[in-house]
Design an enzyme around this catalytic site. Structure first.
Site, short mmCIF file in Angstrom:
data_model
loop_
_atom_site.label_atom_id
_atom_site.label_comp_id
_atom_site.label_asym_id
_atom_site.label_seq_id
_atom_site.Cartn_x
_atom_site.Cartn_y
_atom_site.Cartn_z
N CYS A 187 -10.20 -6.18 0.90
CA CYS A 187 -11.49 -5.50 0.98
C CYS A 187 -12.30 -5.80 -0.29
O CYS A 187 -11.79 -6.40 -1.24
CB CYS A 187 -11.30 -4.00 1.16
SG CYS A 187 -10.69 -3.15 -0.32
N GLU A 193 -3.08 -4.47 -3.24
CA GLU A 193 -3.61 -5.25 -4.36
C GLU A 193 -3.57 -4.45 -5.66
O GLU A 193 -3.34 -5.01 -6.73
CB GLU A 193 -5.04 -5.70 -4.06
CG GLU A 193 -5.16 -6.65 -2.87
CD GLU A 193 -5.29 -5.94 -1.52
OE1 GLU A 193 -5.73 -6.61 -0.57
OE2 GLU A 193 -4.96 -4.74 -1.40
N CYS A 203 -4.00 0.67 -2.62
CA CYS A 203 -3.94 -0.57 -1.84
C CYS A 203 -2.81 -1.45 -2.39
O CYS A 203 -2.40 -1.31 -3.54
CB CYS A 203 -5.25 -1.33 -1.95
SG CYS A 203 -6.66 -0.44 -1.30
N CYS A 261 -10.78 -4.44 -3.58
CA CYS A 261 -9.62 -5.21 -4.00
C CYS A 261 -10.01 -6.61 -4.48
O CYS A 261 -9.38 -7.16 -5.38
CB CYS A 261 -8.59 -5.26 -2.88
SG CYS A 261 -7.83 -3.65 -2.61
N GLU A 276 0.11 5.24 0.74
CA GLU A 276 -0.87 6.22 1.17
C GLU A 276 -0.54 7.60 0.60
O GLU A 276 0.55 7.86 0.10
CB GLU A 276 -0.91 6.29 2.69
CG GLU A 276 -1.44 5.02 3.31
CD GLU A 276 -1.52 5.08 4.80
OE1 GLU A 276 -2.16 4.18 5.37
OE2 GLU A 276 -0.95 6.00 5.44
N ASN A 300 0.83 -1.20 0.00
CA ASN A 300 0.00 0.00 0.00
C ASN A 300 0.87 1.25 0.00
O ASN A 300 1.98 1.27 0.53
CB ASN A 300 -1.02 0.00 1.14
CG ASN A 300 -0.42 -0.09 2.52
OD1 ASN A 300 0.56 -0.79 2.76
ND2 ASN A 300 -1.03 0.60 3.47
#
Length: 134
Positions: free
Chosen positions: A91, A60, A58, A94, A49, A47
């Protein structure tokens, strides 16, 4: 696991390693992901940010980008870990990305064992559904 399943150890290690390179100064929740591709390659992502939270990437997302940047193919075996190196479930967003890159038979190592993407995202929306328009 089934007898024909691969050894998940190298994938788990790859996810844990790439997690250490995550950029998570805001959430302090680093994530790493690794997947085996149908041609034998391993692709990874972590990830990244951003202060504008909506543009955070993310792990993924990075993994799927790496898949395409290194030649494409289909994802076959996926694992994701948190900052402690423990298994982490992708999530919903993803799961959609992974489903499109690996299909319903993509295997995912979870805390509850190996599960297919079809179990984690039943009746997924995909490219074939776009053909129904027009």
């Amino acid at each position: 696991m089934e007898p024909d399943d691969p050894d998940w150890g190298p994938l788990l290690h790859a996810a844990q390693e790439v997690m250490t390179r995550a950029y998570a100064p805001f959430s302090r929740f680093p994530v790493g992901a690794a997947d085996r591709v149908d041609d034998g390659r391993v692709v990874v992502g972590c990830n990244v940010e951003n202060a504008a939270y909506g543009v955070t990437l993310c792990a993924e997302c990075g993994l799927v980008s790496s898949l395409h940047a290194t030649g494409g193919g289909r994802l076959t075996h996926f694992v994701c870990v948190d900052g402690r190196g423990e298994l982490l479930m992708p999530c919903g967003r993803c799961r959609q990305l992974l489903s499109e890159a690996g299909g319903s038979r993509l295997l995912v190592l979870t805390a509850r064992g190996v599960r297919s993407m079809d179990e984690l995202l039943p009746d997924a929306f995909g490219p074939e559904d776009l053909g129904a328009v027009g």
